[in-house]
Design an enzyme around this catalytic site. Structure first.
Site, mmCIF file in Angstrom:
data_model
loop_
_atom_site.group_PDB
_atom_site.id
_atom_site.type_symbol
_atom_site.label_atom_id
_atom_site.label_comp_id
_atom_site.label_asym_id
_atom_site.label_seq_id
_atom_site.Cartn_x
_atom_site.Cartn_y
_atom_site.Cartn_z
ATOM 1 N N ALA A 518 21.192 8.598 -3.211
ATOM 2 C CA ALA A 518 22.539 8.542 -2.911
ATOM 3 C C ALA A 518 22.775 8.820 -1.400
ATOM 4 O O ALA A 518 23.444 8.448 -0.920
ATOM 5 C CB ALA A 518 22.992 10.104 -3.737
ATOM 6 N N ILE A 622 27.648 17.525 -1.137
ATOM 7 C CA ILE A 622 27.896 16.891 -2.392
ATOM 8 C C ILE A 622 28.826 16.145 -2.211
ATOM 9 O O ILE A 622 30.114 16.362 -2.208
ATOM 10 C CB ILE A 622 28.092 18.112 -3.496
ATOM 11 C CG1 ILE A 622 26.915 19.345 -3.449
ATOM 12 C CG2 ILE A 622 28.011 17.287 -4.904
ATOM 13 C CD1 ILE A 622 25.472 18.644 -3.761
ATOM 14 N N GLY A 697 18.599 14.712 -7.823
ATOM 15 C CA GLY A 697 17.922 14.377 -9.102
ATOM 16 C C GLY A 697 16.801 14.606 -9.574
ATOM 17 O O GLY A 697 16.484 15.044 -10.725
ATOM 18 N N GLU A 698 15.998 14.993 -8.729
ATOM 19 C CA GLU A 698 14.710 15.547 -8.854
ATOM 20 C C GLU A 698 14.470 17.174 -8.850
ATOM 21 O O GLU A 698 14.003 17.737 -9.830
ATOM 22 C CB GLU A 698 13.584 15.011 -7.985
ATOM 23 C CG GLU A 698 13.737 13.683 -7.402
ATOM 24 C CD GLU A 698 13.684 12.718 -8.531
ATOM 25 O OE1 GLU A 698 14.762 11.776 -8.493
ATOM 26 O OE2 GLU A 698 13.028 12.451 -9.556
#
Lengths: 738, 211
Positions: A518, A622, A697-698
């Site tokens: 991202a 974000i 994501g991780e």
């Protein structure tokens, strides 16, 4: 664009589009079934034949003889492709196991033949007619058996190379002297990605040029690996992967489907499509390898860690990489005396490879139980124990700091929000009918890598903006955040932006993996937009730095021109990449979080239900709160699977994963997931990139399983150190029923 | 105790033995002549309706409804996730009831009316469930999504019709679209991206339980 100084104010800071909750722009095609996944491209090339993969029935040995005569004569069969007749091909250096084997077999269900036929039914039926005479040899399938003999690997290079343990201070002396000690061993099992779309590809040759429609997280890597495999230059390969039905690491590198499809297509002179069947995904492809981890913590009576050691053992095929389970321990908590090491056994099981937060997820599964155990020994609240051991610098290299580190706030805010103060300090205190109820916590931590990423942006005569990059969207929301980025930069509404992804003819993006997608892919789009803004300004003889892009217009020096007017004479293009200099290596670009879990354990049966989950994260800006939240809850769900059910069971006699389908390799279903909440802390990381964003994501999965395990302990007082925490491991140790 | 151990040993022995036997049957005997060409597979005509259009097909009898849709009619919105009834990605409605399209053969569906995701709504005119999935971000990769949506539409209909479920406290009572009820009834549709709680939000909105 070289990013080598902290990002000052820039057009993204307006946050008119970026940072706003935005429904996915690919939503309409995904919810109506119109989004085409790899195996479904009837439209792209005519005359597609069907390929069906046959896997090895042994784990290690040789094919003495393979008899394909009957299969070749079966109805509809065009060709049986084996290593013996496939023509020249190599194994990419990024594949440990060969993607078409023979005569040597490296693991169970390794591909040994592709049956190409007119229809799927014909190809599948013909596969049963191939007779294979194997010479099986004994392989090594038991990780624990090599606990004392497996050599050290890794070291500061991180992965792969043989190296000594990493040491800071004198761990042994400090541990011996510590008044409060923990020495515990944990195990994590082999796990499978099980994304919903199994690996699939269509391959077509035109002369010596290869086109594949495939399902990959990394388009540019697929081009490189196919170039190595087929011994042709990268310019002759085109990879398309606009929609990817999940990956979780399984689709970082090329797998058997694409190589077999291309070999099959070469053999029959027409396009061939191949999907790996669900059962084949377990043993044919890659998995997260099992670990055995020993953790030692030595604390003073106030709960400060003085000695910390994390030693991990994992296994892989010869030449494969270890599970870097100790990586988080090197950075997460303070402590002057430290020891981390990795050992790697050679196993003849299927190839171990990346799965969501490789290393970090299994490492935190162990470390964060150890922290819970130590807090109990100290009589400290586990949230407070973690806070006491926060560090604002790299514990191994104290002059290296974190660009942002809000771990303590994540823990504190989460504890307040979750009602942590109501947690009983001692386990097995709270009953709700037939259920023991408890709360658990863990930290979450993952670095956010800076990676080069390129894009091309075009202003069309209609005033619309077209973005092209080989970035993939594996469910992460790339389409939407890229559109948001371009809309913000060019000052147009979101619906004026079109995004095209997943085509190797487009500039190479970072791709999807390791929570680098991202932030880097949008930064690449940012860089391309800067170029396009300059081109627009130049065309109008405006000073680029003074031009403001808003409401579909460019404004400077009391002039206001619509973007459509600028491009009336022809489209304008900006193309660039974000690239990172030394600054990105001078600090840790990291993300932090805290997971809170309420679990109930049935007092009679040991059944576990996760009742509530909360994650609090600090992960930079974000970009799209709704899809970021979805990534979080998705990882929390996968973490519940890791805690409670996911385990590939090794048959240690014959060397394969026994439970090779979704009925026996269980993953969470609707009924397993109840309340999930996510909070993002405000953070705009100016050291990270012009988007001031990082990945999550991780981060999202690190610690989840341990928080569940700690909640189970708090509920019923049974400490389990071997994942998954199935009820058989609880049942005989549950509190006596009064 | 002793008996248990004996049982364990004999069970293991049996497994080893049967695996060896299986390996032996895979070895071709020397001097075997090539078998004659096998006959062409049986085909059968079958007619059914999909999304209101009648199709007359002549299919290999081994073709599943799923492959008939995806490979023959090129309606690829219905997904193949496991091809053996364990994931729900291929859920379609047949005569108004949800089934896994991979678990039935196409030729079993003579005269049936099949509704796939393409028949529920279109990009221009979304079904309320499709719109709710977009609003609540009830998907990530999108691969299980058509099956989830077909299943979700059928679940609300089942609840309306009073079809009971395991989640009900009183099996004779009329079921409500409660979260527990929705989760239980949707558990045959796996979403590995983990959008479950967002899917329940979307369903609750369509059911009128929440906005």
């Amino acid at each position: 664009m070289k990013f080598d100084a902290p990002s000052g104010p820039n057009p993204i800071d307006r946050m008119k589009v970026v940072g706003r909750t935005t429904s996915r722009i690919d939503g309409p095609v995904k919810t109506t079934g119109a989004a085409p996944y790899a195996y479904e491209r009837h439209d792209v090339v005519a005359n597609q034949a069907y390929g069906y993969m046959l896997g090895s029935a042994i784990a290690k040995g040789r094919i003495k003889r393979i008899d394909t005569a009957d299969a070749e004569r079966a109805p509809g069969v065009l060709k049986i492709v084996t290593a013996a007749n496939a023509g020249p091909f190599a194994t990419s250096r990024h594949n440990t196991a060969r993607l078409l084997a023979g005569p040597e077999i490296q693991h169970y269900d390794q591909a040994i033949a592709l049956i190409v036929a007119e229809t799927f039914e014909q190809a599948r039926a013909a596969a049963t007619l191939i007779r294979v005479d194997y010479a099986r040899v004994q392989g090594r399938y038991d990780l624990a058996a090599q606990k004392d003999t497996a050599p050290l690997v890794g070291g500061s290079s991180g992965e792969g190379s043989a190296a000594a343990a990493l040491r800071t201070g004198d761990f042994e002396a400090a541990f011996a002297a510590a008044p409060v000690k923990l020495d515990a061993t944990y195990s994590t099992p082999d796990q499978s990605h099980q994304m919903m779309e199994p690996h699939a590809s269509i391959a077509a040759w035109s002369g010596d040029e290869l086109t594949v429609w495939t399902s990959t997280q990394m388009v540019a890597w697929a081009v490189q690996d196919l170039s190595h495999t087929f011994l042709i230059p990268q310019e002759k390969i085109r990879v398309l992967s606009p929609y990817v039905g999940g990956g979780f690491g399984a689709k970082l590198r090329i797998r058997a489907d694409v190589v077999l499809a291309a070999l099959g297509a070469r053999a029959v002179g027409r396009p061939v499509k191949v999907a790996i069947t669900r059962p084949q995904t377990m043993n044919n492809t890659v998995h997260r390898a099992a670990t055995i981890q020993r953790i030692r913590l030595g604390c003073d009576r106030e709960g400060r860690i003085g000695a910390i050691a994390h030693e991990s053992l994992s296994g892989n095929l010869e030449g494969g990489r270890p599970v870097t389970a100790t990586a988080q321990t090197r950075l997460l908590y303070a402590g002057l005396n430290r020891l981390t090491s990795m050992r790697q056994a050679v196993l003849d099981l299927p190839e171990g490879n990346s799965m969501r937060a490789p290393g970090a997820a299994p490492g935190m599964m162990a470390l964060e139980i150890a922290m819970d155990e130590m807090a109990e020994k100290l009589g400290l609240d586990p949230v407070e124990f973690r806070i006491r051991n926060d560090t604002q610098v790299d514990p191994e290299k104290p002059d290296k700091r974190f660009s942002e580190r809000q771990l303590v706030r994540c823990l504190r805010d989460g504890a307040a929000k979750f009602g942590w103060s109501r947690r009983p300090m001692r386990p097995a205190q709270r009953r709700d009918g037939s259920w023991w109820v408890g709360l658990g916590v863990s930290s979450a931590f993952h670095n956010s890598p800076a990676m080069k990423s390129a894009a091309r942006v075009r202003l069309e005569p209609s005033g619309r903006i077209l973005v092209e990059t080989d970035m993939t969207d594996i469910g992460t929301g790339s389409y939407t955040i890229i559109a948001q980025t371009a809309a913000e930069m060019m000052g147009v509404p979101l619906d004026m932006v079109e995004v095209r992804l997943g085509d190797s003819h487009f500039p190479a993006a970072a791709g999807s993996g390791g929570q680098f997608g991202a932030s880097n892919s949008t930064s690449g789009v940012y860089a391309a937009c800067v170029k396009l803004r300059e081109a627009v300004a130049r065309q109008l003889n405006m000073e680029p730095d003074r031009a403001v892009f808003e409401s579909g217009h460019v404004v400077a020096d009391r002039r206001r021109v619509s973007l459509a007017d600028v491009a009336r004479g022809g489209a304008l293009t900006g193309e660039d990449a974000i690239e990172y200099g030394d600054m990105s290596r001078s600090v840790h670009l990291s993300t932090f979080g805290a997971h809170f879990v309420e679990a109930a354990v049935h007092a009679y049966t040991g059944e576990v239900r996760v009742r509530r989950m909360l994650a609090v994260c600090a992960a930079g800006r974000i970009l799209n709160p709704i899809s970021a939240r979805s990534q979080m809850i998705g990882a929390m769900t996968m973490g519940v699977g890791a805690a409670l059910m996911e385990e590939m069971v090794v048959d240690k006699r014959f060397g394969f994963f026994v439970n090779h389908d979704l009925a026996s390799y269980e993953v969470p279903v609707h009924a397993d997931i109840q309340e999930q909440e996510v909070l993002f802390l405000d953070e705009a990381d100016e050291m990270a990139n012009p988007m001031k964003a990082k990945g999550l994501g991780e981060l999202a999965i690190t610690g989840v399983a341990a928080a569940v395990a700690n909640a189970i302990y708090n509920a019923c007082g049974v400490r389990v150190r071997d994942y998954p925490l199935t009820l058989d491991k609880l049942l005989d140790r549950l509190p006596r029923i009064a | 105790m002793d008996d248990d151990r004996k049982l364990e040993l004999s069970r293991r022995g049996l497994l080893v033995g049967s695996a060896a036997a299986a390996a032996a049957t895979a070895v071709p005997s020397a001097g075997t002549q090539a078998t004659p060409l096998r006959p062409n597979p049986a085909t059968m005509p079958v007619s059914f309706e999909v999304n209101g259009t009648r199709y007359d097909l002549d299919l290999d009898t081994r073709t599943t409804l799923l492959d008939a849709l995806r490979e023959h009619l090129k309606l690829t919105g219905t997904k193949k996730g496991c091809d053996h009834g364990q994931c729900g990605a291929c859920t379609v409605l047949v005569n108004g009831e949800r089934i896994n399209a991979c678990l039935s053969l196409a030729v079993q569906h003579s005269g049936d009316a099949v509704t796939t995701i393409e028949g529920l709504g279109t990009i221009e005119q979304l079904h309320p469930m499709q719109a709710a999935f977009i609003k609540h971000d009830s998907y990530q990769c999108g691969y299980c999504t058509p099956g989830q949506i077909c299943s979700a539409v059928a679940v609300l209909d089942e609840i309306k019709r009073g079809v009971p479920s395991h989640a009900q406290v009183d099996i004779a009572a009329r079921p409500d679209p409660s979260d527990a009820e929705l989760r239980e009834r949707m558990s045959g549709n796996i979403c590995r991206c983990g959008a479950y709680s967002n899917i329940v939000e979307a369903m609750a909105e369509v059911a009128g339980a929440r906005t």
